[in-house]
Design a protein around this motif. Structure first.
Motif, mmCIF file in Angstrom:
data_model
loop_
_atom_site.group_PDB
_atom_site.id
_atom_site.type_symbol
_atom_site.label_atom_id
_atom_site.label_comp_id
_atom_site.label_asym_id
_atom_site.label_seq_id
_atom_site.Cartn_x
_atom_site.Cartn_y
_atom_site.Cartn_z
ATOM 1 N N THR A 130 0.817 -1.201 0.000
ATOM 2 C CA THR A 130 0.000 0.000 0.000
ATOM 3 C C THR A 130 0.860 1.263 0.000
ATOM 4 N N ALA A 131 0.187 2.406 -0.190
ATOM 5 C CA ALA A 131 0.883 3.691 -0.114
ATOM 6 C C ALA A 131 1.442 3.923 1.290
ATOM 7 N N VAL A 132 0.740 3.431 2.306
ATOM 8 C CA VAL A 132 1.233 3.560 3.679
ATOM 9 C C VAL A 132 2.555 2.813 3.842
ATOM 10 N N THR A 133 2.630 1.627 3.257
ATOM 11 C CA THR A 133 3.884 0.863 3.284
ATOM 12 C C THR A 133 5.016 1.663 2.661
ATOM 13 N N VAL A 134 4.743 2.288 1.537
ATOM 14 C CA VAL A 134 5.769 3.083 0.852
ATOM 15 C C VAL A 134 6.207 4.257 1.723
ATOM 16 N N ARG A 135 5.238 4.947 2.343
ATOM 17 C CA ARG A 135 5.592 6.102 3.185
ATOM 18 C C ARG A 135 6.473 5.684 4.357
ATOM 19 N N ARG A 136 6.152 4.575 4.993
ATOM 20 C CA ARG A 136 6.977 4.090 6.100
ATOM 21 C C ARG A 136 8.387 3.752 5.615
ATOM 22 N N ALA A 137 8.451 3.073 4.477
ATOM 23 C CA ALA A 137 9.751 2.673 3.954
ATOM 24 C C ALA A 137 10.579 3.882 3.534
ATOM 25 N N VAL A 138 9.951 4.835 2.881
ATOM 26 C CA VAL A 138 10.649 6.041 2.442
ATOM 27 C C VAL A 138 11.199 6.810 3.646
ATOM 28 N N ALA A 139 10.396 6.940 4.686
ATOM 29 C CA ALA A 139 10.852 7.649 5.885
ATOM 30 C C ALA A 139 12.066 6.961 6.491
ATOM 31 N N PHE A 140 12.036 5.634 6.511
ATOM 32 C CA PHE A 140 13.179 4.886 7.055
ATOM 33 C C PHE A 140 14.416 5.085 6.184
ATOM 34 N N ILE A 141 14.250 4.995 4.883
ATOM 35 C CA ILE A 141 15.381 5.150 3.963
ATOM 36 C C ILE A 141 16.007 6.530 4.108
ATOM 37 N N GLU A 142 15.178 7.554 4.099
ATOM 38 C CA GLU A 142 15.711 8.916 4.150
ATOM 39 C C GLU A 142 16.350 9.218 5.502
ATOM 40 N N GLY A 143 15.919 8.556 6.543
ATOM 41 C CA GLY A 143 16.512 8.770 7.855
ATOM 42 C C GLY A 143 17.735 7.919 8.125
ATOM 43 N N HIS A 144 17.982 6.900 7.259
ATOM 44 C CA HIS A 144 19.089 5.976 7.508
ATOM 45 C C HIS A 144 19.942 5.747 6.265
ATOM 46 N N ALA A 145 19.915 6.678 5.329
ATOM 47 C CA ALA A 145 20.669 6.498 4.087
ATOM 48 C C ALA A 145 22.163 6.397 4.330
ATOM 49 N N TYR A 146 22.640 6.966 5.421
ATOM 50 C CA TYR A 146 24.066 6.932 5.750
ATOM 51 C C TYR A 146 24.522 5.569 6.235
ATOM 52 N N ALA A 147 23.579 4.719 6.635
ATOM 53 C CA ALA A 147 23.903 3.440 7.263
ATOM 54 C C ALA A 147 23.859 2.307 6.240
ATOM 55 N N ASP A 148 24.466 1.184 6.615
ATOM 56 C CA ASP A 148 24.464 0.001 5.750
ATOM 57 C C ASP A 148 23.155 -0.761 5.955
ATOM 58 N N ILE A 149 22.083 -0.265 5.348
ATOM 59 C CA ILE A 149 20.768 -0.885 5.503
ATOM 60 C C ILE A 149 20.488 -1.818 4.324
ATOM 61 N N SER A 150 19.722 -2.851 4.610
ATOM 62 C CA SER A 150 19.399 -3.861 3.603
ATOM 63 C C SER A 150 17.918 -3.800 3.245
ATOM 64 N N LEU A 151 17.552 -4.585 2.242
ATOM 65 C CA LEU A 151 16.148 -4.693 1.869
ATOM 66 C C LEU A 151 15.312 -5.234 3.023
ATOM 67 N N ALA A 152 15.876 -6.176 3.768
ATOM 68 C CA ALA A 152 15.159 -6.722 4.920
ATOM 69 C C ALA A 152 14.936 -5.661 5.991
ATOM 70 N N ASP A 153 15.908 -4.764 6.181
ATOM 71 C CA ASP A 153 15.747 -3.677 7.152
ATOM 72 C C ASP A 153 14.603 -2.753 6.740
ATOM 73 N N ILE A 154 14.541 -2.448 5.457
ATOM 74 C CA ILE A 154 13.486 -1.558 4.954
ATOM 75 C C ILE A 154 12.119 -2.212 5.134
ATOM 76 N N ALA A 155 12.028 -3.510 4.808
ATOM 77 C CA ALA A 155 10.758 -4.224 4.969
ATOM 78 C C ALA A 155 10.326 -4.258 6.431
ATOM 79 N N ALA A 156 11.284 -4.496 7.317
ATOM 80 C CA ALA A 156 10.958 -4.545 8.748
ATOM 81 C C ALA A 156 10.462 -3.195 9.244
ATOM 82 N N ALA A 157 11.075 -2.114 8.760
ATOM 83 C CA ALA A 157 10.644 -0.775 9.176
ATOM 84 C C ALA A 157 9.219 -0.485 8.710
ATOM 85 N N ALA A 158 8.837 -1.063 7.562
ATOM 86 C CA ALA A 158 7.485 -0.870 7.045
ATOM 87 C C ALA A 158 6.507 -1.917 7.573
ATOM 88 N N ASN A 159 7.025 -2.883 8.350
ATOM 89 C CA ASN A 159 6.204 -3.937 8.955
ATOM 90 C C ASN A 159 5.528 -4.815 7.905
#
Length: 331
Positions: free
Chosen positions: A223-252
């Protein structure tokens, strides 16, 4: 280990690289037992032959090149890593779960299945092994449709096709060149991206239980809500070594759900969006950097995970209409 006299051991100044070479078989055997932490039965060692081993270690994965002109028998216990071998010369024989296999020069195969013991015999081998931490596989894919999937299992030890084997060799060659550049290989974002590239290539090369297409539940969660959660996580953690699994977990949601959500709503992938955000961070740094104080484009780009200069320049020019050096000069 005591590697002295005719043995040469280098790499002490570079924690990611280790090189060993000797003409004394006893030293070679001692070194191998320490390097692979396993017992070996050895026969047919010959003095005067060159025994060599090179390891490039990136933490989550390592690439070994070895030449061992002797016959070795190994009782392998289950590993904590996926081990993939490419044989250049000699013969490799394995018995696992009642199945016997033989490999020769040119073959690519899973050397050690993480959950199964095996008996292995190596005869006059030269080749390459790649060891990958199992946790990295879960960063790029999952199994059954669940937010808490089980571990990925391998259902075969040989590539799904000759093209897949060639792709594996090309990817490992590319990553080996990357690790050989010590200044680049020490960057956390680059090391993490490299490990996940290797994991994705392994999953595409060998048959396994990973599920790559979205399920009905994944589509429902995209959903769009999933995208918003994921985008917020990405933009707040772009400096870190984040993975696809991290992004999915942040979006639940599951990995497949977040991938499908980005395709559906943004026409890109989560990792593609992450690259865009990091490219923007490079752009911002270049705008404020002072070239007279030694600001170097490649250093800034590498710190943000862009290790291929030509690809970075192309992406930058497509995004901003100018070359990176033009932005640096105008800042």
């Amino acid at each position: 280990m005591t590697a002295q006299m005719s043995a040469q051991l280098s790499g002490a100044g570079d924690p990611g690289r280790l090189e060993f070479s000797t003409t004394e078989p006893d030293l070679a055997i001692d070194y191998l037992q320490h390097a692979y932490r396993t017992g070996m039965r050895i026969s047919g060692p010959r003095d005067g032959q060159v025994y060599s081993h090179t390891r490039l270690d990136a933490g989550l994965f390592a690439i070994d090149d070895a030449r061992m002109p002797l016959e070795m028998s190994i009782q392998q216990d289950p590993f904590n890593s996926l081990v993939v071998a490419t044989l250049w010369a000699g013969r490799f024989e394995r018995e696992c779960c009642g199945v016997s296999e033989r490999f020769s020069a040119g073959d690519v195969f899973i050397d050690a299945e993480p959950t199964l013991p095996a008996s292995v015999r190596l005869l006059e081998v030269a080749g390459q092994t790649v060891m990958l931490d199992l946790e990295v596989l879960a960063q790029v894919a999952s199994t059954e449709p669940s937010r808490a999937p089980g571990p990925i299992r391998w259902t075969g030890f040989q590539p799904v096709s000759p093209a897949a084997a060639a792709h594996w060799k090309n990817t490992v060659g590319y990553l080996r060149g990357l690790l050989a550049n010590g200044a680049v290989a020490t960057q956390p974002l680059i090391r993490g991206n490299a490990a996940r590239l290797l994991a994705a290539t392994a999953l595409a090369t060998f048959p396994n239980t990973a599920v790559m297409t979205p399920t009905a539940r994944d589509r429902h969660d995209a959903t769009a809500v999933t995208v918003r959660r994921a985008v917020a996580f990405i933009e707040g953690h772009a400096y870190a070594d984040i993975s696809l699994a991290d992004i999915a977990a942040a979006a639940n949601v599951s990995i497949r759900a977040v991938q499908f959500a980005f395709r559906r709503h943004l026409d890109t992938t989560p990792m593609g969006y992450l690259r865009r955000v990091r490219l923007d961070r490079v752009h911002r740094e270049l705008l404020t950097a002072d070239p007279s104080n030694g600001a170097i484009i490649t250093d800034i780009a590498t710190r943000w995970g862009f290790y291929n200069h030509s690809r970075f320049t192309t992406r930058y020019r497509l995004a901003y209409g100018v070359n990176p050096r033009d932005t640096l000069r105008s800042g």
